[in-house]
Design an enzyme around this catalytic site. Structure first.
Site, PDB file in Angstrom:
ATOM      1  N   HIS A 167       0.840  -1.213   0.000  1.00  0.00           N
ATOM      2  CA  HIS A 167       0.000   0.000   0.000  1.00  0.00           C
ATOM      3  C   HIS A 167       0.874   1.262   0.000  1.00  0.00           C
ATOM      4  O   HIS A 167       0.861   2.040   0.970  1.00  0.00           O
ATOM      5  CB  HIS A 167      -0.858  -0.066   1.277  1.00  0.00           C
ATOM      6  CG  HIS A 167      -1.978   0.918   1.360  1.00  0.00           C
ATOM      7  ND1 HIS A 167      -1.815   2.285   1.352  1.00  0.00           N
ATOM      8  CD2 HIS A 167      -3.326   0.719   1.483  1.00  0.00           C
ATOM      9  CE1 HIS A 167      -2.981   2.874   1.462  1.00  0.00           C
ATOM     10  NE2 HIS A 167      -3.907   1.965   1.531  1.00  0.00           N
ATOM     11  N   GLU A 274      -0.940   1.348  -5.317  1.00  0.00           N
ATOM     12  CA  GLU A 274      -0.740   0.109  -4.560  1.00  0.00           C
ATOM     13  C   GLU A 274      -0.723  -1.109  -5.482  1.00  0.00           C
ATOM     14  O   GLU A 274      -1.637  -1.269  -6.302  1.00  0.00           O
ATOM     15  CB  GLU A 274      -1.863  -0.014  -3.528  1.00  0.00           C
ATOM     16  CG  GLU A 274      -1.946   1.216  -2.619  1.00  0.00           C
ATOM     17  CD  GLU A 274      -3.291   1.371  -1.968  1.00  0.00           C
ATOM     18  OE1 GLU A 274      -3.792   2.508  -1.864  1.00  0.00           O
ATOM     19  OE2 GLU A 274      -3.862   0.354  -1.552  1.00  0.00           O
TER      20      GLU A 274
HETATM   21  O1  TA6 Z   1      -6.138   1.754  -0.439  1.00  0.00           O
HETATM   22  C1  TA6 Z   1      -7.045   2.814  -0.217  1.00  0.00           C
HETATM   23  C2  TA6 Z   1      -7.753   2.577   1.112  1.00  0.00           C
HETATM   24  O2  TA6 Z   1      -8.464   1.361   1.091  1.00  0.00           O
HETATM   25  C3  TA6 Z   1      -8.665   3.782   1.385  1.00  0.00           C
HETATM   26  O3  TA6 Z   1     -10.023   3.431   1.255  1.00  0.00           O
HETATM   27  C4  TA6 Z   1      -8.285   4.186   2.817  1.00  0.00           C
HETATM   28  O4  TA6 Z   1      -9.059   3.484   3.751  1.00  0.00           O
HETATM   29  C5  TA6 Z   1      -6.817   3.761   2.842  1.00  0.00           C
HETATM   30  O5  TA6 Z   1      -6.810   2.502   2.192  1.00  0.00           O
HETATM   31  C6  TA6 Z   1      -6.165   3.767   4.198  1.00  0.00           C
HETATM   32  O6  TA6 Z   1      -6.596   2.700   4.974  1.00  0.00           O
HETATM   33  P1  TA6 Z   1      -6.057   2.632   6.492  1.00  0.00           P
HETATM   34  O7  TA6 Z   1      -6.676   1.402   7.081  1.00  0.00           O
HETATM   35  O8  TA6 Z   1      -4.542   2.533   6.428  1.00  0.00           O
HETATM   36  O9  TA6 Z   1      -6.479   3.922   7.131  1.00  0.00           O
END
Ligand code: TA6
Length: 305
Positions: A167, A274
């Site tokens: 991510h 990601e």
């Molecule tokens: O990858 C994008 C995402 O799924 C967004 O929807 C947002 O929730 C982000 O990840 C961050 O997630 P986190 O659990 O690290 O706050």
């Protein structure tokens, strides 16, 4: 293992060393040919990557290790599911290994690259979270590029429906001047849309003037992050074992709601691209089998500008 033990066992000259981070936990530091990357043992999370002196990743100024909360920024490892749990929203988002301490299992260095491997595995207490047994390792290799390999081993007797993501939070000078190319023609799930079953078509490059949160499906091609990087070059993301790419910028309101980005304007200086298997792209991993998800980040000159 404490930092002294880690250095005794895994230090490789100046190329691979271990230290206590001011963020409050042990980290590995890889250094090679004027570049360096820092990896927290917590979550096997890459916290930074300075390529020839330029920081390429974004990390929240509020980032702290050793709390119950995942660190915002760098490269969180989302495993063994991506996003909210598909059947139980009470389970932690993005799986349960981001806040766990992983063990260092290998390190190496040569003239061109330095590398480290960290690993963790499901335990007896995880059955309620995840009714399978599996081991996962992350190998980080720093050279003229930064390469991450996330390997899952199904050590149980049942097939695992696996989703996962590296991510990655990339640092950008200004989100308003940032373009993500090469996803033209890809179908995507718009997580902000009101119809989760809809599959949209990407037409042209992705630009940002609001919150963007999309899972691009069947996205196996190289992706170009063109953001007039301080280095004056573009960043290319190559992947293997990945069928999905998520593109996310929280914009203003979500940045404020998240509360850990370090300020209301933090969204201007980051974009997540990601490397994943998510949405429709579930990996069915048979008992005893392995799957590797790999991302490689490299800077290229803007020859075609
Ligand atoms: O990858 C994008 C995402 O799924 C967004 O929807 C947002 O929730 C982000 O990840 C961050 O997630 P986190 O659990 O690290 O706050």
């Amino acid at each position: 293992m404490d930092v002294a033990d880690l250095n005794r066992t895994f230090q490789r000259h100046d190329a691979v060393t271990f230290e206590m981070s001011p963020l409050g936990g042990p980290v590995a530091r890889l250094r090679i040919a004027g570049s360096e990357t820092t990896i927290a043992l917590q979550g096997a999370q890459v916290l930074g990557w300075r390529h020839k002196g330029t920081e390429m990743l974004w990390l929240s100024p509020m980032a702290r290790l050793g709390t119950a909360k995942a660190v915002r920024g760098g490269v969180p490892v989302c495993w063994p599911w991506f996003g909210p749990h598909p059947a139980d929203p009470a389970k932690p988002a993005h799986g349960f290994v981001r806040t766990r301490d992983w063990a260092v299992t290998a390190s190496s260095s040569d003239r061109l690259a330095a590398s480290i491997t960290l690993a963790t595995a499901t335990g007896p207490g995880d059955a309620a979270l995840f009714p399978h047994t599996a081991a996962v390792s992350l190998t980080v290799t720093l050279g003229d590029s930064l390469a991450l390999s996330l390997e899952t081993r199904n050590t149980g007797a049942t097939d695992i429906p696996l989703t996962q993501a590296l991510h990655t939070y990339f640092r950008v000078p200004d989100i308003a001047a940032t373009v993500v190319e090469s996803l033209t023609g890809a179908r995507y799930i718009d997580k902000l849309g009101d119809d989760a079953s809809a599959r949209h078509l990407q037409v042209g490059p992705i630009t940002f003037d609001r919150e963007v949160d999309r899972i691009y499906l069947g996205a196996t091609q190289s992706i170009v992050l063109a953001s007039a990087q301080a280095t004056g070059r573009h960043l290319v993301i190559e992947s293997e074992g990945s069928a999905s790419a998520i593109v996310w910028n929280p914009w203003i309101d979500k940045t404020i709601r998240l509360g850990d980005m370090g300020g209301p304007n933090a969204y201007r200086h980051m974009v997540c691209i990601e490397t994943a298997n998510a949405g429709d792209d579930v990996v069915n991993l048979p008992a005893g089998e392995r799957h590797c998800l790999r991302a490689t980040y490299r800077l290229v000159s803007m020859l075609y500008e």
